[in-house]
Write a protein that holds these residues in place. Structure first.
Motif, mmCIF file in Angstrom:
data_model
loop_
_atom_site.group_PDB
_atom_site.id
_atom_site.type_symbol
_atom_site.label_atom_id
_atom_site.label_comp_id
_atom_site.label_asym_id
_atom_site.label_seq_id
_atom_site.Cartn_x
_atom_site.Cartn_y
_atom_site.Cartn_z
ATOM 1 N N ARG A 129 -9.163 3.417 5.151
ATOM 2 C CA ARG A 129 -8.084 3.661 4.640
ATOM 3 C C ARG A 129 -6.933 3.947 5.572
ATOM 4 O O ARG A 129 -5.805 3.536 5.650
ATOM 5 N N GLU A 136 -3.373 2.226 6.550
ATOM 6 C CA GLU A 136 -2.055 3.007 6.464
ATOM 7 C C GLU A 136 -1.416 2.872 8.137
ATOM 8 O O GLU A 136 -0.354 2.676 7.859
ATOM 9 N N TYR A 170 1.511 13.925 -5.675
ATOM 10 C CA TYR A 170 0.327 13.519 -5.522
ATOM 11 C C TYR A 170 0.237 11.942 -5.768
ATOM 12 O O TYR A 170 -0.243 11.223 -6.739
ATOM 13 N N GLU A 171 0.922 11.327 -4.860
ATOM 14 C CA GLU A 171 1.084 9.548 -4.910
ATOM 15 C C GLU A 171 -0.008 8.992 -5.177
ATOM 16 O O GLU A 171 0.003 8.062 -6.017
ATOM 17 N N GLU A 172 -1.093 9.103 -4.318
ATOM 18 C CA GLU A 172 -2.260 8.405 -4.329
ATOM 19 C C GLU A 172 -3.077 8.470 -5.536
ATOM 20 O O GLU A 172 -3.545 7.660 -6.263
ATOM 21 N N GLN A 186 -1.080 6.841 -8.459
ATOM 22 C CA GLN A 186 -1.106 5.498 -8.411
ATOM 23 C C GLN A 186 -2.597 4.990 -9.028
ATOM 24 O O GLN A 186 -2.748 4.029 -9.670
#
Length: 236
Positions: free
Chosen positions: A25, A29, A113-115, A118
Motif C-alpha cells: 500500500r 501511495e 475516514y476516506e479509505e 471507499q
C-alpha cells in the motif's frame, strides 16, 4: 546527481519502469504522489509556455477538483439526513445490507475516514446501489483520478436500473462534456437539507471498531449503537 525532471508527458512516460515484486500500500501511495507531482509540474510548464491557456487549464482543473469535493460532502449530508438512513445502518450492522453500506460510508466520508468509506462504497455499488457509484465518481474526481472517475460514471448508468435501489438523492449523468472526466453528474439536492457538524460525526465514528481485512487494511465496522447516534445527531 539526480536526473533532471521531465519537461513533457512523453518524456515522463519514457522514464517509466516496471517494478518486479509485490507492491505494498505504501508503494502505491508513493507512486501516486510522484505521478501527481510530475503532472502538476507539467501543468506549470504549460502555463509558462502559454500563460493564457495554462492559466485556464489550471483554473478549470482546480475548480473541478474543489466542486467534486463539495458535491460529495453535500451528497453525504443528504444521504444521512434521509429518513431511512438510521434504519438502513441498523440493517447493515445486522445483515450487511448494501443500502446501509451507502449510509455508513457517507458517515465515514464526513468523518474523513476516506479509505474505509471507499471500501464500503465499492461494497454498496457491488450490491447494485447507483448512489454508491455516484459517490465513488465524485471521490475520484476530487482526487484527480480521471480514469477511475470515468469508470464509476459509466457504472452509474448500469446500476441505476438495478432493483432494490436506495437512492435518497436523485442524480443525472451527462456524457461527452469537455474536460478530463468527460462526464458530469448533477445532483438534485433538496434546498432545505440540514448540515450535521462533521466534528460530531467524527466523534461518533471514532469509537467504532476497526478490523483489519485481508488485502484491504484497517476498515471501520458499524455497531448497534451507531443508528441511535445518527438519530441524535439529526435532532441537534
Amino acid at each position: 546527481m539526480r536526473p533532471p525532471k521531465p519537461r513533457t508527458l512523453d518524456e515522463a512516460l519514457g522514464r517509466a519502469r516496471v517494478r518486479h515484486g509485490v507492491y505494498s500500500r505504501s508503494d502505491r501511495e508513493a507512486s501516486r504522489r510522484r505521478i501527481a507531482e510530475q503532472l502538476r509540474e507539467l501543468g506549470w510548464v504549460q502555463a509558462l509556455a502559454d500563460p493564457a491557456a495554462g492559466q485556464r487549464t489550471v483554473q478549470r482543473t482546480v475548480m473541478l477538483h474543489e466542486r467534486a469535493g463539495q458535491d460529495l460532502r453535500a451528497l453525504c449530508q443528504g444521504v444521512i439526513h434521509d429518513d431511512e438512513a438510521a434504519r438502513r445502518i441498523t440493517r447493515f450492522d445486522e445483515t450487511r445490507d448494501p443500502g446501509g453500506a451507502l449510509a455508513f460510508a457517507c458517515l465515514l466520508l464526513l468523518a474523513d475516514y476516506e479509505e474505509g468509506a471507499q471500501f464500503w462504497l465499492q461494497y454498496a455499488a457491488g450490491g447494485g446501489q447507483a448512489t454508491g457509484a455516484v459517490c465513488l465518481y465524485l471521490l475520484h474526481l476530487h482526487r484527480g483520478d480521471w480514469r477511475d472517475a470515468r469508470h464509476w460514471a459509466k457504472q452509474i448508468a448500469v446500476l441505476e436500473h438495478e432493483p432494490c435501489q436506495y437512492a435518497p438523492i436523485a442524480h443525472e449523468v451527462v456524457d461527452a462534456i469537455p474536460g478530463p472526466a468527460g462526464v458530469a453528474v448533477y445532483l438534485d439536492l433538496p434546498d432545505d437539507v440540514g448540515v450535521v457538524s462533521e466534528d460530531a460525526v467524527r466523534d461518533a465514528v471514532d469509537i467504532l471498531a476497526v478490523d483489519t481485512l485481508d488485502g484491504f487494511g484497517a476498515i471501520p465496522q458499524p455497531n448497534p449503537a451507531l443508528a441511535d447516534q445518527l438519530q441524535d445527531l439529526m435532532a441537534h
